[in-house]
Design an enzyme around this catalytic site. Sequence first.
Site, PDB file in Angstrom:
ATOM      1  N   VAL A 156       0.804  -1.222   0.000  1.00 20.11           N
ATOM      2  CA  VAL A 156       0.000   0.000   0.000  1.00 20.11           C
ATOM      3  C   VAL A 156       0.845   1.284   0.000  1.00 20.11           C
ATOM      4  CG1 VAL A 156      -0.247   0.302   2.510  1.00 20.11           C
ATOM      5  CG2 VAL A 156      -2.132   0.942   0.989  1.00 20.11           C
ATOM      6  N   TYR A 157       2.126   1.182   0.337  1.00 15.80           N
ATOM      7  CA  TYR A 157       2.978   2.371   0.342  1.00 15.80           C
ATOM      8  C   TYR A 157       3.167   2.876  -1.092  1.00 15.80           C
ATOM      9  CZ  TYR A 157       4.325   0.891   5.085  1.00 15.80           C
ATOM     10  OH  TYR A 157       4.331   0.505   6.415  1.00 15.80           O
ATOM     11  N   SER A 158       2.699   4.077  -1.329  1.00 19.01           N
ATOM     12  CA  SER A 158       2.721   4.653  -2.676  1.00 19.01           C
ATOM     13  C   SER A 158       2.068   3.724  -3.692  1.00 19.01           C
ATOM     14  CB  SER A 158       4.154   4.999  -3.115  1.00 19.01           C
ATOM     15  OG  SER A 158       4.680   6.051  -2.331  1.00 19.01           O
TER      16      SER A 158
END
Length: 326
Positions: free
Chosen positions: A58-60
Amino acid sequence: MKYTFLGSTGLRVSRICLGCMSYGAKAWRPWVLEEDEAQPFFRRAVEAGINFFDTADVYSLGRSEEITGKALRRYARLEEVVLATKVHGEMGKGQNMRGLSRKHIVQGCEASLRRLGVETIDLYQIHRFDPHTPWEETLDALDHLVRQGKVRYIGASSGAAWRLAQALGLSERQGWARFVSMQNHYNLIYREEEREMNPLCAAEGVGLIPWSPLARGLLAGTRSSATDTESTLRAESDDFARRLYDHPSDWKVVEAVREVAQEAGREPAQIALAWLLAKPAVAAPIIGATKMRHLESAIEAVDVQLTPEQIARLEAPYQPHAVRGF
């Protein structure tokens, strides 16, 4: 660099884990570093002996995994690196693009493998617990990935101790792969994990890899007050931090850290990390670094030894908090 075993496994990790949420796309968060800006941090981490790197799908929205995988293939020996990522968060529109269903876990793992550019993920973690999916479905899916050779170890993050105990018991009864790590919210300002989660993990051989070890920067000593939201770009835009740290006693803890740091000739961040590293079951705090001095400070913190008197002073101002971070 110093190393330790991750929980009761034979996996050796550096006492500092580089968190890679900071590397990705500014369109996701304005304080995030793009690929060219991120490269020096991976290179320096590897040079310093850090072999543990943590990111999440989900990071970036996947970009962090792409940058992390590319950098580690460039600067590190992948057979020596411990590469960790996570699944659970919303990765797009649609009914099956989030959570811990068998479908989302398996699809999420395959997508992470492609973005990371590896055949196997060393540590695959559930980013949060999923109240809508039975443990049987989630754990069976994770075990399936281990047996396929797509994942080597599995870990958990941010949840109630009783739910982790359920999962550990079920895995043992079914002969499934077992959680070997807990990535929990734990630092000098937020110590509620000491009540149940940390003792459970110590008893069960589950290694702790705390997130936000510097309380979103509060323990770094760079802010003028608990309400200072303008000292850094991240502080200006981090609404999550304001929901985590708003207790009246928080600033007293920060002041205690500053006092001990000044007397010891160290940076406040190094004192806060040294306190965590001395705690039972803690393997490696996950540090974020958007400035090279952040990374250098964390590397040096591994060698800081606190006295019992210093630890007592650091802990004295703490007051009970409501549960935060799940």
